[in-house]
Design a protein around this motif. Sequence first.
Motif, mmCIF file in Angstrom:
data_model
loop_
_atom_site.group_PDB
_atom_site.id
_atom_site.type_symbol
_atom_site.label_atom_id
_atom_site.label_comp_id
_atom_site.label_asym_id
_atom_site.label_seq_id
_atom_site.Cartn_x
_atom_site.Cartn_y
_atom_site.Cartn_z
ATOM 1 N N TRP A 1 66.128 -25.841 36.816
ATOM 2 C CA TRP A 1 65.392 -25.624 37.985
ATOM 3 C C TRP A 1 64.717 -26.790 36.841
ATOM 4 C CZ3 TRP A 1 60.088 -25.237 35.950
ATOM 5 C CH2 TRP A 1 59.093 -25.622 37.861
ATOM 6 N N TRP B 1 69.283 -19.407 33.981
ATOM 7 C CA TRP B 1 68.732 -19.656 34.213
ATOM 8 C C TRP B 1 68.411 -21.115 33.064
ATOM 9 C CZ3 TRP B 1 67.217 -19.701 39.734
ATOM 10 C CH2 TRP B 1 67.833 -18.765 40.358
ATOM 11 N N VAL C 1 65.788 -26.374 42.371
ATOM 12 C CA VAL C 1 66.983 -25.405 42.013
ATOM 13 C C VAL C 1 68.213 -26.231 41.944
ATOM 14 C CG1 VAL C 1 68.140 -22.829 41.918
ATOM 15 C CG2 VAL C 1 66.270 -23.183 41.631
ATOM 16 N N ARG D 1 72.644 -22.352 36.336
ATOM 17 C CA ARG D 1 71.684 -23.462 37.631
ATOM 18 C C ARG D 1 70.251 -23.794 36.654
ATOM 19 N NH1 ARG D 1 71.573 -17.803 41.674
ATOM 20 N NH2 ARG D 1 73.141 -17.770 41.835
ATOM 21 N N ILE E 1 64.998 -16.081 40.784
ATOM 22 C CA ILE E 1 64.895 -15.586 39.226
ATOM 23 C C ILE E 1 65.302 -13.719 39.293
ATOM 24 C CG2 ILE E 1 65.652 -15.257 36.792
ATOM 25 C CD1 ILE E 1 64.269 -17.923 36.499
ATOM 26 N N ARG F 1 70.920 -11.570 33.490
ATOM 27 C CA ARG F 1 70.733 -13.447 33.681
ATOM 28 C C ARG F 1 69.537 -13.462 32.630
ATOM 29 N NH1 ARG F 1 67.569 -10.900 38.445
ATOM 30 N NH2 ARG F 1 68.414 -8.945 37.696
ATOM 31 N N ILE G 1 67.839 -16.343 31.262
ATOM 32 C CA ILE G 1 66.173 -17.486 31.140
ATOM 33 C C ILE G 1 66.239 -18.179 30.217
ATOM 34 C CG2 ILE G 1 64.537 -18.099 31.676
ATOM 35 C CD1 ILE G 1 63.955 -15.177 32.994
#
Length: 524
Positions: free
Chosen positions: A59, A98, A65, A57, A89, A132, A134
Amino acid sequence: MSTATQTPAPTAGKKTADDVQALIRARNSLLWIVTREEVRVERALAEAAAGANYEIRFWDCGGGVVDAAGEEKAPGSGAKQPGQALKAIAEQKTRAVWVLRDFPPFLGDPGTLRSLRNLARSLPSATRDEARTIIVLTPHSKVPAELLGHAIVIDWPMPDRAEMTAILDTVLQALPPEIAATAAQNGVREAAIDAALGLTAEEASSCYSKSLVLSRRIDPRQVAAEKKRVIARERVLEWHDPDQRGLDAVGGLDLLKGWLTTRKSALSPKARAFGIPSPKGVLLVGVPGGGKSLTAKCVATAWGIPLLRLDLGALKSKWVGESEQNIRKALSVAENVAPCVLWIDEIEKALAGAQSESSGVSADALGSVLQWMQERTAPVFVVATANSVTSLPPELLRKGRFDELFFVDLPTRDERAAILTTALRGHGRDPAQVDVARIAAETPDFTGAELAALIPDALLAAFSDGEREITTADLLGAIQGVVPLAKTAPEKITSLRTWAEGHARRASSAERKASGQRGELDLG
């Protein structure tokens, strides 16, 4: 009988993407990727995430998003504020990568910075299905101190030769066949690829397309002109137009010029295949005005590669760490542009205070330069010049930093004649019209720069006297107005000559007896 097909080596971008995929699999919570190429890097990140079985994804504060297709179907699609994005998130506990675009400016807000740090701390403990990662995607390499213990910084490489080849092929494939067949013929293809190294994929593609529009063919000169603008934009290096005369513009220094001519072949693909390492560079130490800087400008022309000038003093900063950051950026740009000549003029002035921290770059900055010089693999040939050795750090002179150290002395009589001949031709005058040998005999203490400066003075005298051609008398008159450096600072030349014995190779052959002796100057 079957023949095995050789798998092409992965590109620099592919290697980095594989590293990122491994970091994602290893459950690293925060990656800080430095790049100016969003499109190219995001495409690679999407492939890396898919290879690790993660969703991806993206952003930004403008679009919120979006998913890999750029559609606002991902959870949290309406979150256009950074705090909302970080909340999404934290709450969307699905296996995903992300990518936060242009996020560093928002980290000036303590609340946003704290939220990102909290996420970086908590995500490693998430279950496998809720894992996840980032990724902060930014052109800025400075990570806030609060995140240094969590973020892994990755400098995404510019397109290498293999990638640049693919970019050129993509541009050519879009052309009608009859144009594509003639757009990059007769060695132009390889030159165009070399000229584009250092550009982003988008810049290179645009440059190739522009060249086709203007001339219906790929013109490496137009690509190189774009590279020059890129160097100017980065503001850490200066692009210098090499002296078009090549090494012929340098009078004398026959041993140095012979050594440089031999090293040119080491840059060729055949030399690489043969196992010859790329030449590292040369340190030129000697009297001011002896031709050291001119040689740096001319070797780039002789080798047919760009000339970049690194001013270490201009990169220093009063802020802790910024000098090193500027230097690393400059060296990175040089590697991206390679093959090239990197000229560091009067290196002793920039590094003079490195050991005492009183001036110049810091010791850490010096360490960055020395480490790069020792470990670099890109074909960046460093030409460093110095007028003094007393303030040079010993580490710089250690074997391995440079291929060779040369000492540039006052020119011999034959060299003085060669310098005068070259200077006269450079001003559009026929050397046969004056007694060059006599002028050389009358200037035993002159440096090359002082000899070259005689020509404009003589031209002015001739112009003022009825706009006639210059004569030997004009040059003899110009000599009378010069007090050479060798007379004003003899102890400096004595010191340099003493150091050169046993430390450096001579840049010039010894003066022949028939021409007098080098060092006619009485240095007491």
